[in-house]
Design an enzyme around this catalytic site. Structure first.
Site, PDB file in Angstrom:
ATOM      1  N   SER A 258      39.055  39.840  33.359  1.00  0.00           N
ATOM      2  CA  SER A 258      40.143  39.616  34.550  1.00  0.00           C
ATOM      3  C   SER A 258      39.487  38.488  35.522  1.00  0.00           C
ATOM      4  O   SER A 258      38.978  37.641  35.243  1.00  0.00           O
ATOM      5  CB  SER A 258      40.365  41.076  34.979  1.00  0.00           C
ATOM      6  OG  SER A 258      41.429  40.912  35.646  1.00  0.00           O
ATOM      7  N   LYS A 262      37.409  34.898  35.031  1.00  0.00           N
ATOM      8  CA  LYS A 262      37.583  33.554  35.615  1.00  0.00           C
ATOM      9  C   LYS A 262      36.080  33.033  36.269  1.00  0.00           C
ATOM     10  O   LYS A 262      35.870  32.048  35.881  1.00  0.00           O
ATOM     11  CB  LYS A 262      38.192  33.782  37.092  1.00  0.00           C
ATOM     12  CG  LYS A 262      39.792  34.347  37.049  1.00  0.00           C
ATOM     13  CD  LYS A 262      40.400  34.547  38.399  1.00  0.00           C
ATOM     14  CE  LYS A 262      41.478  35.716  38.456  1.00  0.00           C
ATOM     15  NZ  LYS A 262      42.676  35.727  37.560  1.00  0.00           N
ATOM     16  N   TRP A 349      51.229  39.954  33.451  1.00  0.00           N
ATOM     17  CA  TRP A 349      50.750  39.455  34.817  1.00  0.00           C
ATOM     18  C   TRP A 349      49.666  38.325  34.546  1.00  0.00           C
ATOM     19  O   TRP A 349      49.577  37.533  35.276  1.00  0.00           O
ATOM     20  CB  TRP A 349      50.135  40.356  35.692  1.00  0.00           C
ATOM     21  CG  TRP A 349      49.454  40.247  36.937  1.00  0.00           C
ATOM     22  CD1 TRP A 349      48.261  40.405  37.373  1.00  0.00           C
ATOM     23  CD2 TRP A 349      50.173  39.889  38.357  1.00  0.00           C
ATOM     24  NE1 TRP A 349      48.211  39.972  38.647  1.00  0.00           N
ATOM     25  CE2 TRP A 349      49.255  39.755  39.158  1.00  0.00           C
ATOM     26  CE3 TRP A 349      51.614  39.596  38.340  1.00  0.00           C
ATOM     27  CZ2 TRP A 349      49.680  39.332  40.203  1.00  0.00           C
ATOM     28  CZ3 TRP A 349      51.687  39.251  39.765  1.00  0.00           C
ATOM     29  CH2 TRP A 349      51.116  39.082  40.563  1.00  0.00           C
ATOM     30  N   HIS A 399      45.870  45.456  30.242  1.00  0.00           N
ATOM     31  CA  HIS A 399      44.724  44.847  30.884  1.00  0.00           C
ATOM     32  C   HIS A 399      43.656  45.694  30.884  1.00  0.00           C
ATOM     33  O   HIS A 399      43.328  46.777  31.692  1.00  0.00           O
ATOM     34  CB  HIS A 399      45.147  44.451  32.137  1.00  0.00           C
ATOM     35  CG  HIS A 399      44.275  43.854  33.294  1.00  0.00           C
ATOM     36  ND1 HIS A 399      44.293  42.434  32.937  1.00  0.00           N
ATOM     37  CD2 HIS A 399      43.559  43.960  34.094  1.00  0.00           C
ATOM     38  CE1 HIS A 399      43.509  41.825  33.720  1.00  0.00           C
ATOM     39  NE2 HIS A 399      42.858  42.614  34.587  1.00  0.00           N
TER      40      HIS A 399
HETATM   41  C1  GTR Z   1      44.651  41.452  39.983  1.00  0.00           C
HETATM   42  C2  GTR Z   1      44.640  39.939  39.956  1.00  0.00           C
HETATM   43  C3  GTR Z   1      44.387  39.332  38.724  1.00  0.00           C
HETATM   44  C4  GTR Z   1      42.926  39.919  38.097  1.00  0.00           C
HETATM   45  C5  GTR Z   1      42.791  41.370  38.173  1.00  0.00           C
HETATM   46  C6  GTR Z   1      41.564  42.093  38.115  1.00  0.00           C
HETATM   47  O1  GTR Z   1      44.992  42.006  41.151  1.00  0.00           O
HETATM   48  O2  GTR Z   1      46.052  39.498  40.379  1.00  0.00           O
HETATM   49  O3  GTR Z   1      44.181  37.837  39.031  1.00  0.00           O
HETATM   50  O4  GTR Z   1      41.998  39.308  38.414  1.00  0.00           O
HETATM   51  O5  GTR Z   1      43.274  41.550  39.526  1.00  0.00           O
HETATM   52  O6  GTR Z   1      40.559  41.252  38.367  1.00  0.00           O
HETATM   53  O7  GTR Z   1      41.565  43.081  37.464  1.00  0.00           O
END
Ligand code: GTR
Length: 418
Positions: A258, A262, A349, A399
């Site tokens: 997540s 990045k 998402w 996720h």
């Molecule tokens: C979310 C964000 C994503 C992702 C995620 C995470 O809220 O929108 O880009 O980075 O968090 O890190 O779990």
């Protein structure tokens, strides 16, 4: 009264327009042209490895550095590490454990963060996965010898964190995300760091590594300077300064989930010492193509997390069309080193298709080096990994990081890592 209601409705619809509703419909993806990897910003064709390395790679890297993640403003005055403890009885004697504190110093200020390392004892040297964790090193394992982080952590009701402090109660709460025993059995090690020790994840530039580099009176980075993702990537690189000198470590594959995916991608792009890179569900600003505007968009991410990217990236809010790059070019910066992009079917998402296409388009640079990537633009079936030097899978579920993900990463690393 009627006028008031009309005004309220008008206001609400304007807000909707300004923020944009989240698009999850493939037919609503705007038409866009992806910037060509093989044509320089000034229009010259790139045909050789040399032209890629010296011209195109460099200018793309510069763009991401100044306009997306932000530049690290300078060099440290001092760097040091200290082996805090070492033991060879971890995981029932399967693992050697090391805990190393890294200290970064500049302008008489310092930041210290801890790397927790498990290495398979059966091998004198092993490749390791290096990845940040979200709540403290003590959360990835039930090992009682790992201290509870003292750094700021995000509150989390389910974990009983209400005052931004981790407690004994959170020990082992994230073991399901780190298949440590499987790694050890397969001859891999793990090195993990709590990301909040490098830079707490909040819109506040008074803590973490950023202030080390401030001039007098400065309170936040300049427009083109580093946001938190770049700071986390910097932390990974500095961890690498230690890891590359550890006699029990052969190779380091940088991994992240997540937002930390990045950071792993940006670390892999900026630091060639990482032998491989894994992006697990990294989404917008990670592996996913921004111009598709599917799921999270540049505007949404820059609004919810104003501290993640350089300030200069905000000019692309609701304006992805004018971005001279897209995320497939970030992935291409990692070539020819092995790269794995993974998605989850329910994680819309993060735009799984956008993550896949990005890996596909990046593959042209791998080709230039004689390496194989994702040749086809046909989206693979769920739970059917495609593994070359560039690899991709989409698994069932949400996720998260699962054992399934780690099993694929290990199979791929055994085949494609040097
Ligand atoms: C979310 C964000 C994503 C992702 C995620 C995470 O809220 O929108 O880009 O980075 O968090 O890190 O779990």
């Amino acid at each position: 009264m009627k006028i008031q209601i009309t005004l309220v409705l008008l206001f609400i619809s304007c807000m909707g327009f300004a923020q944009g509703n989240t698009n999850y419909d493939e037919t609503q993806v705007p038409k866009f042209t992806l910037p060509d990897l093989m044509t320089s910003f000034s229009g010259n064709p790139i045909t050789t490895e040399k032209e890629w390395e010296e011209n195109r790679r460099y200018e793309i890297l510069q763009f991401f550095e100044k306009q997306v993640y932000g530049k690290v403003p300078g060099r440290l005055d001092e760097y040091s590490y200290k082996l805090i403890e070492e033991n060879n009885k971890a995981y029932n004697g399967k693992a050697r454990r090391k805990q190393v504190a890294i200290t970064l110093k500049k302008n008489k200020k310092s930041v210290t963060y801890n790397i927790l390392i498990y290495l398979p004892k059966k091998n004198p040297t092993a490749p390791v996965f290096l990845g940040y964790n979200f709540y403290g090193n003590h959360t990835v394992t039930n090992d009682p010898e790992v201290p509870i982080t003292k750094a700021w952590v995000a509150n989390n009701e389910a974990f009983g964190i209400t005052d931004h402090k981790a407690s004994e109660r959170t020990r082992g709460i994230r073991t399901h995300r780190w298949a440590i025993e499987k790694m050890l059995d397969n001859g891999f090690g793990l090195a993990t760091i709590y990301y909040g020790e490098v830079d707490p994840d909040k819109n506040d530039f008074s803590d973490g590594v950023h202030p080390l580099f401030y001039r007098e009176e400065q309170t936040q980075p300049k427009t083109n300077e580093w946001g938190s993702i770049s700071a986390w990537a910097f932390g990974l690189s500095k961890a690498m300064d230690y890891l590359e000198n550890d006699a029990n470590i052969s190779n380091v594959i940088v991994f992240g989930h997540s937002r930390l995916g990045k950071a792993a991608l940006w670390a892999g792009a900026t630091d060639k010492r990482f032998a491989g890179v894994i992006s697990n569900n990294s989404g917008c600003g990670g592996a996913a193509l921004s111009k598709r505007r599917f799921g999270e968009t540049v505007e949404k991410i820059n609004t919810s997390f104003p501290h993640w990217f350089a300030d200069s990236f905000k000019k692309y809010n609701n304006n992805e069309r004018t971005l001279p790059v897209d995320q497939h070019q970030l992935l291409a910066l990692i070539a020819p080193r092995p790269l794995y992009v993974a998605s989850a079917a329910e994680d819309t998402w993060a735009d799984p298709r956008g993550e896949f296409l990005s890996a596909h388009y990046a593959s042209s640079v791998y080709k230039l080096y004689g390496k194989s990537g994702i040749d086809t633009a046909d989206f693979p079936e769920v739970n059917k990994p495609v593994q070359h030097t560039v690899a991709y899978h989409i698994r069932t579920g949400k996720h998260d990081v699962t054992d399934y993900d780690w099993e694929q990463y290990m199979t791929w690393a055994k085949t494609f890592l040097p």
